[in-house]
Design an enzyme around this catalytic site. Structure first.
Site, PDB file in Angstrom:
ATOM      1  CE  LYS A  13      -3.055   2.710   2.897  1.00 38.69           C
ATOM      2  NZ  LYS A  13      -3.630   2.887   4.235  1.00 38.69           N
TER       3      LYS A  13
ATOM      4  N   GLY B 137      -7.875   8.932  10.615  1.00 40.89           N
ATOM      5  CA  GLY B 137      -8.148   8.978  12.047  1.00 40.89           C
ATOM      6  C   GLY B 137      -9.283   9.888  12.467  1.00 40.89           C
TER       7      GLY B 137
ATOM      8  CB  ALA C 284      -8.125   7.407   5.372  1.00 40.53           C
ATOM      9  N   GLY C 285     -10.680   7.550   7.421  1.00 44.44           N
ATOM     10  CA  GLY C 285     -11.761   8.425   7.839  1.00 44.44           C
ATOM     11  C   GLY C 285     -13.058   7.723   8.181  1.00 44.44           C
TER      12      GLY C 285
ATOM     13  CG  ASN D 142      -5.715   1.003  11.875  1.00 43.66           C
ATOM     14  OD1 ASN D 142      -5.937   0.179  12.762  1.00 43.66           O
ATOM     15  ND2 ASN D 142      -4.576   1.655  11.813  1.00 43.66           N
ATOM     16  CB  THR D 143      -8.534   5.312  13.482  1.00 43.06           C
ATOM     17  OG1 THR D 143      -7.315   5.605  12.809  1.00 43.06           O
ATOM     18  CG2 THR D 143      -8.614   6.139  14.748  1.00 43.06           C
TER      19      THR D 143
END
Lengths: 369, 260
Positions: free
Chosen positions: B101, B162, B188-189, B210-211
């Site tokens: 990635k 995040g 993301a987000g 992830n976050t």
């Protein structure tokens, strides 16, 4: 424009008057803003903001979680030489302090590095006094070569250098730079640095910029709390960090909050930064700069460090020795630059971090071959 | 009728029945990763090479990832295409496989990706045989360029890393979904299962979360919640749910009785 212009601009600013005029409403408005401005930082550093420490802490914790997650980076300091030509009145390495000076040989550096790496630490902070004749670039590049074998990140906390020297050390393996202004107040700076190259305020102030231009991926700055008026110093350090973040968006900026501790030959702190003030400064910085790294050294007590982990800290030193050869050499008459207050081992700090619900991160960078 | 159990995503020749890709960063403990993978069924997980230390007994994040889960090493920490390329090569040498990635970030304040450097890294690594998944700012032109550069999929961001703000880039992502011939993985987000479901309903091929999982109080349960949402969103997409309309549309039309 350099940050010196900002320093000069705020020399005529009435901090005391501004702080005393801050209202609860000012603090609340700043606290709930998404993107904090410079006046917001002042509001959060004001005495009035003490009434809002808990909501500040709650928000700081959430912001830190968002950017850093439940992780704490670990590093250890490695003192390779305590020769110094400076006359900093607060420092144990002051040239007027009489003690047997030491400088590690490459073999001794290898042994120190092996001892630290054996604890699991992969990020190292290399420190020297300011004595280029004793620790020339050839010696420093050899040091980088040795440390690269053991560590995935090498940070420097050394005397200010020019861009070319920094580029040489980056090419040799260094990736991060730590440089404290010590005190932003120029008059106090002059008083506590009566001689040596460090007496040049401007040269030191512009060092982080030279480092960033040279290519360090991370720059860590700070004030030594105890020399100047704490909240003003905290404000200037925060402003300096913001200035660097905006000027060098590709560089990771972090701040430290070293408080003066006892050092051989040193002076007593002029201004104490209490634990409450320490926390307030840390929270104000975090809210002002959400992505900011916050480094907490072993100058602080174990009990205090255990609490700070929940308040926005991102990096801890562990198992620190602040004397040359402290990890493996048992050198006679070695002196410390400052006294370590949290003397727990790396294993003990690791356990504390885990028990606090955080993940200790030993390696957070890859040295690119 | 579409059989959801036969709905497979193929990336770089590898088949995935679960369209939730997860991450290893920000967990309170690495020991939480394994149960999260079990409950979510995630078959691919991204890991920052900068956090991998195979030589250490203290720190080997790879020990917590079952062999059956495909590793997606990322170039987190790279500021330039060259750095990303070097990190990718190190990852392959370290035995992390051929997936990579690309993550090139030069804006440390907002953590937004640098599309120009990302494209350059993709061009180089695709030629070297990597299965390249670039993370980038949603942009139609760049999507086409990444395709031409040899990317195996594209990973537009939903909102900054995040932030948990969801699909702030929704209009751009929609355009990419309409035009891209590569699989689209929204990365993301994404902070809520409902946001993941929305991305999948729109037609995203997968999402990376992830976050939101790692920083939740119960990552195993959060992982499962996201997996369910991704599956629901995918099913809604495959079922070709009726479009939105600005006019009311009665299920029994008022004019239905009229005949020629």
């Amino acid at each position: 424009m350099s940050f010196l212009d900002k320093v000069i601009e705020y020399e005529s600013f009435d901090f005391e008057g501004f702080f005393s005029s801050v209202t609860s409403q000012n603090v609340q408005q700043s606290l709930f803003r998404d993107h904090l401005t410079v006046p917001d930082l002042l509001h959060l550093l004001s005495p009035r903001a003490r009434d809002f420490l808990e909501p500040m802490a709650q928000k700081a914790r959430n912001v830190t979680m968002q950017y850093f997650g439940r992780t704490i980076g670990l590093y250890a300091p490695l003192y390779i030489s305590d020769y110094c030509a400076n006359q900093c009145t607060y420092c144990g390495f002051n040239t007027h302090t009489t003690f047997k000076r030491n400088k590690l040989t490459p073999e001794q550096i290898d042994q120190e590095a092996a001892a630290i790496a054996n604890t699991g630490i992969r990020h190292i902070l290399v420190l020297t006094g300011e004595a280029p004749a004793k620790t020339p670039m050839t010696y420093l590049t050899v040091t980088m070569g040795i440390l690269k074998k053991y560590f995935s990140s090498i940070a420097l906390e050394m005397f200010p250098m020019d861009e070319d020297d920094y580029k040489t050390l980056i090419a040799a393996g260094a990736d991060s730079l730590t440089i404290y202004q010590e005190v932003y107040n120029r008059e106090i700076y002059r008083q506590v640095h009566p001689g040596g190259r460090k007496a040049d305020y401007n040269w030191r102030l512009k060092t982080p910029e030279r480092g960033a231009r040279a290519g360090f991926r991370a720059v860590n700055i700070g004030a030594l709390f105890g020399l100047g008026q704490p909240k003003v110093e905290a404000f200037m350090a925060g402003l300096h960090a913001k200035y660097l973040e905006q000027k060098f968006p590709d560089v990771e900026i972090s701040l430290s909050l070293p408080r003066m501790t006892k050092a051989e030959g040193g002076i007593a702190p002029r201004h104490m930064l209490s634990d409450i003030d320490f926390v307030q400064v840390m929270l104000a910085w975090r809210l002002f700069m959400p992505r900011l790294g916050l480094t907490i050294s072993t100058r602080e007590s174990a009990a205090f460090r255990d609490r700070l982990i929940h308040l926005g800290a991102t990096r801890y030193s562990a198992g620190s020795r602040t004397d040359v050869g402290g990890y493996s050499q048992n050198l006679d008459d070695s002196t410390v630059q400052f006294e370590v207050t949290d003397d727990r081992s790396v294993d003990q700090i690791t356990r504390m971090i885990k028990e606090s619900g955080f993940q200790p991160v030993f390696k957070d960078w890859e040295i690119l071959r | 009728m579409t059989d959801i159990n036969k709905d497979i995503l193929i990336l770089g020749g590898v088949s995935f029945s679960c369209r939730l890709i997860t991450g290893t960063g920000k967990f309170a403990s690495k020991t939480l990763i394994t149960p999260m993978l079990e409950t979510s069924g995630s078959q691919m997980i991204t890991v920052a090479l900068r956090r991998v230390d195979p030589g250490s007994e203290h720190e080997n994040i790879l020990d917590y990832i079952p062999d059956a889960v495909t590793l997606l090493p990322n170039t987190s920490g790279a500021r330039t295409a060259n750095e990303a390329v070097r990190i990718a090569r190190i990852a392959r040498e370290a035995g992390c496989g051929d997936f990579i990635k690309i993550e090139v970030i030069t804006d440390m304040q907002h953590l937004l990706p640098d599309n120009h450097e990302t494209l350059k890294a993709t061009q180089i690594l695709a030629k070297e045989g990597f299965i390249v998944l670039p993370y980038y700012m949603p942009d139609i032109t760049v999507t086409k360029q990444l395709h031409d550069a040899g990317a195996a999929a594209v990973m537009p961001l939903g909102s900054p890393i995040g932030t948990n703000r969801g699909l702030e880039m929704k209009p751009m992502i929609k355009m990419i979904l309409e035009t891209s011939s590569l699989p689209v993985i929204v990365d993301a987000g994404i902070g809520r299962p409902s946001q993941a479901a929305e991305a999948m309903e729109m037609g995203a091929d997968a999402v990376l979360v992830n976050t939101a999982i790692a920083t939740s109080a119960d990552p195993a349960m959060a992982g499962e919640a996201f997996a369910l949402a991704v599956r629901a969103g995918r099913m809604a997409y495959l079922a070709k749910m009726a479009d939105e309309s600005i006019f009311a549309q009665a299920s029994s039309p008022l004019t239905g009785f009229l005949r020629e």
